[in-house]
Write a protein that holds these residues in place. Sequence first.
Motif, PDB file in Angstrom:
ATOM      1  N   THR A  42      24.223  22.600  86.810  1.00 19.46           N
ATOM      2  CA  THR A  42      25.331  23.355  87.121  1.00 19.46           C
ATOM      3  C   THR A  42      25.370  23.758  88.458  1.00 19.46           C
ATOM      4  O   THR A  42      26.464  23.814  89.161  1.00 19.46           O
ATOM      5  CB  THR A  42      25.287  24.704  85.981  1.00 19.46           C
ATOM      6  N   LEU A  46      27.945  22.990  91.457  1.00 22.15           N
ATOM      7  CA  LEU A  46      28.630  24.094  92.180  1.00 22.15           C
ATOM      8  C   LEU A  46      28.702  23.940  93.640  1.00 22.15           C
ATOM      9  O   LEU A  46      29.541  24.442  94.474  1.00 22.15           O
ATOM     10  CB  LEU A  46      27.908  25.291  91.753  1.00 22.15           C
ATOM     11  N   GLU A  90      28.876  16.365  85.041  1.00 19.89           N
ATOM     12  CA  GLU A  90      29.322  17.096  83.810  1.00 19.89           C
ATOM     13  C   GLU A  90      29.205  16.347  82.461  1.00 19.89           C
ATOM     14  O   GLU A  90      28.992  17.114  81.326  1.00 19.89           O
ATOM     15  CB  GLU A  90      30.745  17.410  84.035  1.00 19.89           C
ATOM     16  N   SER A 143      33.039  25.399  87.525  1.00 21.03           N
ATOM     17  CA  SER A 143      31.849  25.485  87.659  1.00 21.03           C
ATOM     18  C   SER A 143      31.010  26.582  87.261  1.00 21.03           C
ATOM     19  O   SER A 143      30.160  26.503  86.355  1.00 21.03           O
ATOM     20  CB  SER A 143      31.547  25.206  89.053  1.00 21.03           C
TER      21      SER A 143
END
Length: 264
Positions: A42, A46, A90, A143
């Motif tokens: 994550t 980002l 992802e 995100s």
Amino acid sequence: VWNAPTWFLSAFAFALFGLCYALRVLATLKKAELRKAMVFLTLVALVPRLSYSYDLKAWEIFEGTLSAKTHPNYALFNALRFSPFAALLEVVMGAVACRLVMLDSGKPGENTGGSIPILLTLLSIIGLRAVGIIELNDMLVRSLAFIPLWCIFLMRIHRETVAKSAMLPRLLCSPRLLYMGGISFPIFIVHGPIGQLMYKKAVAMKVWGKVLANPQPNGVDWFFGVYWLAVILAAVCLDKFFLQSNKVKEFSKNTGAAICRAIG
């Protein structure tokens, strides 16, 4: 030619190749390590989106309402949202979520909550952005909120489905919703070309001599319903006469097997 579905599918194809190697690593991790991996993925996803927001001072813009002329750097936006590396991150996050529920032992403590609150949170974010209460660009919302919450939602609804303990899984298994889910990919493929045929000025002027409809200041034009009806009918036909064709399935199977043999 600007073709968002094709750009996304090319990024997705890259992600599937990378996923083959990521799965070998994920299969060796325990739950605590998988949770750390989810946080790490994550944060990595980002970083470029924070850079995009900072460099363009685009923290609060709504990309979906802007054109190439009004966006501060539309090429960079497209490079980010269709990035093969971002797609890989992802997709691997989804694989981590799958692996987490695969390691469930059936203990009551693993059921950390229901899926409906997460679904309501996702819908609330959409609503709050629509009315201007949440002013954060698409990239950051994706995100920071949507991808993490979607992974949590999928894990929770999987556990509810296995336990047969909630209403939402039964609702989602209704025949009509299953059918709509089945044609969601054809809808994704055809909505862009049909939209360009009806709304994109360069295309519509040559085909119809005019743009068939324009957004109205007091709401969505009635023709938007005609557009969606055309999209759904085209998706149904594409699914029935192409995707469900035995010849297409056989060709796809043989092609996939040939590619696998070629790459060893």
